[in-house]
Design a protein around this motif. Sequence first.
Motif, PDB file in Angstrom:
ATOM      1  N   MET A   1      -4.132  62.982  80.952  1.00  0.00           N
ATOM      2  CA  MET A   1      -2.860  62.914  80.857  1.00  0.00           C
ATOM      3  C   MET A   1      -2.215  64.290  81.240  1.00  0.00           C
ATOM      4  O   MET A   1      -2.762  65.284  81.194  1.00  0.00           O
ATOM      5  CB  MET A   1      -2.352  62.854  79.526  1.00  0.00           C
ATOM      6  CG  MET A   1      -0.987  62.863  79.226  1.00  0.00           C
ATOM      7  SD  MET A   1      -0.237  62.214  77.508  1.00  0.00           S
ATOM      8  CE  MET A   1      -0.123  63.925  76.864  1.00  0.00           C
ATOM      9  N   THR A   2      -1.150  64.308  82.130  1.00  0.00           N
ATOM     10  CA  THR A   2      -0.414  65.464  82.857  1.00  0.00           C
ATOM     11  C   THR A   2       0.862  65.317  82.348  1.00  0.00           C
ATOM     12  O   THR A   2       1.595  64.294  82.691  1.00  0.00           O
ATOM     13  CB  THR A   2      -0.661  65.244  84.314  1.00  0.00           C
ATOM     14  OG1 THR A   2      -2.142  65.248  84.536  1.00  0.00           O
ATOM     15  CG2 THR A   2      -0.263  66.497  84.890  1.00  0.00           C
ATOM     16  N   ASN A   3       1.455  66.611  81.856  1.00  0.00           N
ATOM     17  CA  ASN A   3       3.138  66.471  81.919  1.00  0.00           C
ATOM     18  C   ASN A   3       3.513  67.037  82.881  1.00  0.00           C
ATOM     19  O   ASN A   3       3.304  68.224  83.471  1.00  0.00           O
ATOM     20  CB  ASN A   3       3.229  67.358  80.476  1.00  0.00           C
ATOM     21  CG  ASN A   3       2.876  66.591  79.249  1.00  0.00           C
ATOM     22  OD1 ASN A   3       3.129  65.445  79.251  1.00  0.00           O
ATOM     23  ND2 ASN A   3       2.276  67.532  78.100  1.00  0.00           N
ATOM     24  N   VAL A   4       4.617  66.419  83.563  1.00  0.00           N
ATOM     25  CA  VAL A   4       5.416  66.779  84.540  1.00  0.00           C
ATOM     26  C   VAL A   4       6.686  67.124  84.569  1.00  0.00           C
ATOM     27  O   VAL A   4       7.167  66.085  83.511  1.00  0.00           O
ATOM     28  CB  VAL A   4       5.146  66.106  85.891  1.00  0.00           C
ATOM     29  CG1 VAL A   4       3.432  66.411  86.334  1.00  0.00           C
ATOM     30  CG2 VAL A   4       5.383  64.603  85.734  1.00  0.00           C
ATOM     31  N   ARG A  19       2.987  63.893  96.408  1.00  0.00           N
ATOM     32  CA  ARG A  19       1.670  63.225  96.906  1.00  0.00           C
ATOM     33  C   ARG A  19       0.635  64.153  96.737  1.00  0.00           C
ATOM     34  O   ARG A  19      -0.593  63.756  96.485  1.00  0.00           O
ATOM     35  CB  ARG A  19       1.818  63.154  98.441  1.00  0.00           C
ATOM     36  CG  ARG A  19       2.011  64.356  99.333  1.00  0.00           C
ATOM     37  CD  ARG A  19       2.315  63.704 100.749  1.00  0.00           C
ATOM     38  NE  ARG A  19       2.539  65.038 101.601  1.00  0.00           N
ATOM     39  CZ  ARG A  19       3.146  64.840 102.666  1.00  0.00           C
ATOM     40  NH1 ARG A  19       3.125  63.713 103.217  1.00  0.00           N
ATOM     41  NH2 ARG A  19       3.188  66.011 103.315  1.00  0.00           N
ATOM     42  N   ALA A  20       0.978  65.610  96.304  1.00  0.00           N
ATOM     43  CA  ALA A  20      -0.411  66.330  96.069  1.00  0.00           C
ATOM     44  C   ALA A  20      -0.719  66.091  94.669  1.00  0.00           C
ATOM     45  O   ALA A  20      -2.023  66.159  94.297  1.00  0.00           O
ATOM     46  CB  ALA A  20       0.140  67.890  96.181  1.00  0.00           C
ATOM     47  N   LEU A  21       0.142  65.632  93.757  1.00  0.00           N
ATOM     48  CA  LEU A  21      -0.076  65.672  92.300  1.00  0.00           C
ATOM     49  C   LEU A  21      -0.997  64.212  92.371  1.00  0.00           C
ATOM     50  O   LEU A  21      -1.953  64.144  91.694  1.00  0.00           O
ATOM     51  CB  LEU A  21       1.029  65.404  91.468  1.00  0.00           C
ATOM     52  CG  LEU A  21       0.908  64.966  90.094  1.00  0.00           C
ATOM     53  CD1 LEU A  21       0.050  65.839  89.132  1.00  0.00           C
ATOM     54  CD2 LEU A  21       2.411  64.747  89.359  1.00  0.00           C
ATOM     55  N   HIS A  51       4.352  57.713  81.423  1.00  0.00           N
ATOM     56  CA  HIS A  51       5.064  57.500  80.285  1.00  0.00           C
ATOM     57  C   HIS A  51       6.201  58.426  79.710  1.00  0.00           C
ATOM     58  O   HIS A  51       6.014  59.630  79.977  1.00  0.00           O
ATOM     59  CB  HIS A  51       3.924  57.582  78.943  1.00  0.00           C
ATOM     60  CG  HIS A  51       4.517  57.398  77.761  1.00  0.00           C
ATOM     61  ND1 HIS A  51       4.550  56.149  77.237  1.00  0.00           N
ATOM     62  CD2 HIS A  51       4.549  58.129  76.668  1.00  0.00           C
ATOM     63  CE1 HIS A  51       4.993  56.199  75.980  1.00  0.00           C
ATOM     64  NE2 HIS A  51       5.008  57.546  75.616  1.00  0.00           N
ATOM     65  N   ILE A  52       7.161  57.901  79.608  1.00  0.00           N
ATOM     66  CA  ILE A  52       8.570  58.662  78.907  1.00  0.00           C
ATOM     67  C   ILE A  52       8.242  58.842  77.710  1.00  0.00           C
ATOM     68  O   ILE A  52       8.860  57.957  76.842  1.00  0.00           O
ATOM     69  CB  ILE A  52       9.836  57.989  79.575  1.00  0.00           C
ATOM     70  CG1 ILE A  52       9.845  57.682  81.194  1.00  0.00           C
ATOM     71  CG2 ILE A  52      11.175  59.013  79.130  1.00  0.00           C
ATOM     72  CD1 ILE A  52       9.786  58.676  81.974  1.00  0.00           C
ATOM     73  N   GLU A  53       7.999  59.973  76.672  1.00  0.00           N
ATOM     74  CA  GLU A  53       7.785  59.950  75.517  1.00  0.00           C
ATOM     75  C   GLU A  53       9.101  59.673  74.754  1.00  0.00           C
ATOM     76  O   GLU A  53       9.041  59.015  73.794  1.00  0.00           O
ATOM     77  CB  GLU A  53       7.068  61.413  75.123  1.00  0.00           C
ATOM     78  CG  GLU A  53       6.951  61.570  73.984  1.00  0.00           C
ATOM     79  CD  GLU A  53       6.063  60.444  73.014  1.00  0.00           C
ATOM     80  OE1 GLU A  53       6.170  60.119  71.871  1.00  0.00           O
ATOM     81  OE2 GLU A  53       4.961  59.988  73.773  1.00  0.00           O
TER      82      GLU A  53
END
Length: 104
Positions: A1-4, A19-21, A51-53
Amino acid sequence: MTNVVALVDTGAQDSCIDRALATRLKLPAVDRQVVCGVGRLEVDVFMAQIHIEKLKYTIYGRFAGVPLEENGHRQLVLIGRSFLRDCKLIYDGKSGDVTIQLAV
């Protein structure tokens, strides 16, 4: 999981991911498509889930891989109308506050 950090883009038909992510996350590229903004660009399309928490809502599907970070954007995901079709968006012009509620 990654938060962005994501940007809600009411002018975008579809949602996009940097695209890099997408490459760092090893997301599968499943297609190529032309995207338009200021100009036209052919990009890879990645399969992803976001996912939008705060809404307790997950988006599955295709995300155009666009060069967000390398062009100076701090947001690594653009949430377009393909997501917003399931939402109610309220904008208060005086305060600038935006409320998004799940409408499904």
